[in-house]
Design a protein around this motif. Structure first.
Motif, PDB file in Angstrom:
ATOM      1  N   THR A  32     -10.448   1.450  18.230  1.00  0.00           N
ATOM      2  CA  THR A  32      -9.576   1.765  16.979  1.00  0.00           C
ATOM      3  C   THR A  32     -10.486   2.485  15.978  1.00  0.00           C
ATOM      4  O   THR A  32      -9.977   2.989  15.135  1.00  0.00           O
ATOM      5  N   VAL A  33     -11.883   2.113  15.845  1.00  0.00           N
ATOM      6  CA  VAL A  33     -12.720   2.727  14.853  1.00  0.00           C
ATOM      7  C   VAL A  33     -13.455   3.754  15.289  1.00  0.00           C
ATOM      8  O   VAL A  33     -14.231   4.473  14.500  1.00  0.00           O
ATOM      9  N   ARG A  34     -13.544   4.171  16.741  1.00  0.00           N
ATOM     10  CA  ARG A  34     -14.174   5.324  17.116  1.00  0.00           C
ATOM     11  C   ARG A  34     -13.531   6.546  16.477  1.00  0.00           C
ATOM     12  O   ARG A  34     -12.414   6.605  16.436  1.00  0.00           O
ATOM     13  N   GLU A  35     -14.393   7.453  16.180  1.00  0.00           N
ATOM     14  CA  GLU A  35     -13.986   8.721  15.615  1.00  0.00           C
ATOM     15  C   GLU A  35     -13.701   9.804  16.547  1.00  0.00           C
ATOM     16  O   GLU A  35     -14.581  10.133  17.388  1.00  0.00           O
ATOM     17  N   PHE A  36     -12.555  10.279  16.966  1.00  0.00           N
ATOM     18  CA  PHE A  36     -12.162  11.343  17.728  1.00  0.00           C
ATOM     19  C   PHE A  36     -11.795  12.784  16.712  1.00  0.00           C
ATOM     20  O   PHE A  36     -11.481  12.421  15.632  1.00  0.00           O
ATOM     21  N   GLN A  37     -12.032  13.833  17.487  1.00  0.00           N
ATOM     22  CA  GLN A  37     -11.683  14.931  16.717  1.00  0.00           C
ATOM     23  C   GLN A  37     -10.367  15.431  17.209  1.00  0.00           C
ATOM     24  O   GLN A  37      -9.983  15.069  18.194  1.00  0.00           O
ATOM     25  N   GLY A  92     -12.079  14.619  11.868  1.00  0.00           N
ATOM     26  CA  GLY A  92     -12.356  13.387  12.493  1.00  0.00           C
ATOM     27  C   GLY A  92     -10.983  12.432  12.307  1.00  0.00           C
ATOM     28  O   GLY A  92     -10.501  12.510  11.346  1.00  0.00           O
ATOM     29  N   GLN A  93     -10.643  11.594  13.179  1.00  0.00           N
ATOM     30  CA  GLN A  93      -9.428  10.748  13.209  1.00  0.00           C
ATOM     31  C   GLN A  93      -9.846   9.447  13.926  1.00  0.00           C
ATOM     32  O   GLN A  93     -10.769   9.405  15.017  1.00  0.00           O
ATOM     33  N   GLN A  94      -9.380   8.538  13.556  1.00  0.00           N
ATOM     34  CA  GLN A  94      -9.628   6.979  13.962  1.00  0.00           C
ATOM     35  C   GLN A  94      -8.111   6.416  14.360  1.00  0.00           C
ATOM     36  O   GLN A  94      -7.299   6.728  13.601  1.00  0.00           O
ATOM     37  N   ILE A  95      -8.215   5.848  15.273  1.00  0.00           N
ATOM     38  CA  ILE A  95      -6.926   5.146  15.904  1.00  0.00           C
ATOM     39  C   ILE A  95      -6.454   4.199  14.855  1.00  0.00           C
ATOM     40  O   ILE A  95      -5.259   3.882  14.776  1.00  0.00           O
ATOM     41  N   ARG A  96      -7.545   3.418  14.018  1.00  0.00           N
ATOM     42  CA  ARG A  96      -6.878   2.337  13.260  1.00  0.00           C
ATOM     43  C   ARG A  96      -6.208   2.815  12.126  1.00  0.00           C
ATOM     44  O   ARG A  96      -5.377   2.003  11.491  1.00  0.00           O
ATOM     45  N   GLN A  97      -6.223   4.115  11.961  1.00  0.00           N
ATOM     46  CA  GLN A  97      -5.001   4.620  10.876  1.00  0.00           C
ATOM     47  C   GLN A  97      -3.831   4.311  11.176  1.00  0.00           C
ATOM     48  O   GLN A  97      -3.111   4.325  10.330  1.00  0.00           O
TER      49      GLN A  97
END
Length: 187
Positions: free
Chosen positions: A50-55, A61-66
């Motif tokens: 959830t905190v890992r940043e994906f492009q 950059g996007q994080q699942i936690r959003q």
């Protein structure tokens, strides 16, 4: 006698192969709460996801936690994976039928391949990039072989509801999603 034996054996072998190839594909669709996967993800692995940043496809950059705070379906896929390609329209339909659930696709592929694919099979939910490291990420999340597709269903608090290794069963996943949000519509 030998003339009859060889064609008979060939016919028997062909019938066996035909029977094998006509069998329906089996699906590994394991509800984690009822029957844990052999390598079920540990809570810290989900937290790291959830905190890992994906492009995203725009290199942002996007994080699942959003999206924590609403149920989520996270689908790992690739353009070269036939079951992944087959289930994309089903996931899109489920996104439309269950607006309270956030679908997220994580591509284990190149951005260029994914962009080209989405021109042919568009989806309205976010697509993030894991790249080649996605296989290792899936293993830490409980997918022992790192095979695709791999789908995680998260509760609104980010905890794991289900993990599905292999192609989803749309009606089965719809039943799970219906139980997660009161505002789901069934069209």
């Amino acid at each position: 006698m030998k003339r009859l034996l060889i064609p008979a054996l060939l016919a028997l072998a062909a019938a066996g192969l035909l029977f094998f190839y006509l069998q329906p594909a089996t699906q590994v669709n394991t509800p984690v709460a009822a029957t844990p996967m052999p390598d079920a993800p540990k809570p810290d692995a989900l937290g790291a996801l959830t905190v890992r940043e994906f492009q995203n496809l725009d290199a942002q950059g996007q994080q699942i936690r959003q999206w924590i705070g609403q149920p989520m379906v996270i689908n790992f896929w690739a353009t070269w994976c036939a079951p992944c390609v087959r289930e994309m329209p089903d996931l899109e339909r489920l996104q439309q039928q269950h607006p309270g659930v956030r679908m997220v696709g994580i591509g284990v592929d190149s951005a260029d391949n994914i962009r080209a694919f989405l021109q042919k099979v568009p989806v309205t939910y976010p697509i993030l990039l894991a790249g080649p490291g996605g296989t290792d990420l899936m293993r830490t999340l409980g997918n022992p072989t790192g095979g695709l597709p791999f789908t995680l269903v998260l509760n609104a608090d980010g905890s794991l509801n289900r993990a599905i290794i292999g192609e989803i069963n749309p009606s089965d996943l719809a039943a799970t999603l219906s139980g997660m949000t009161p505002e789901s519509t069934h069209s």
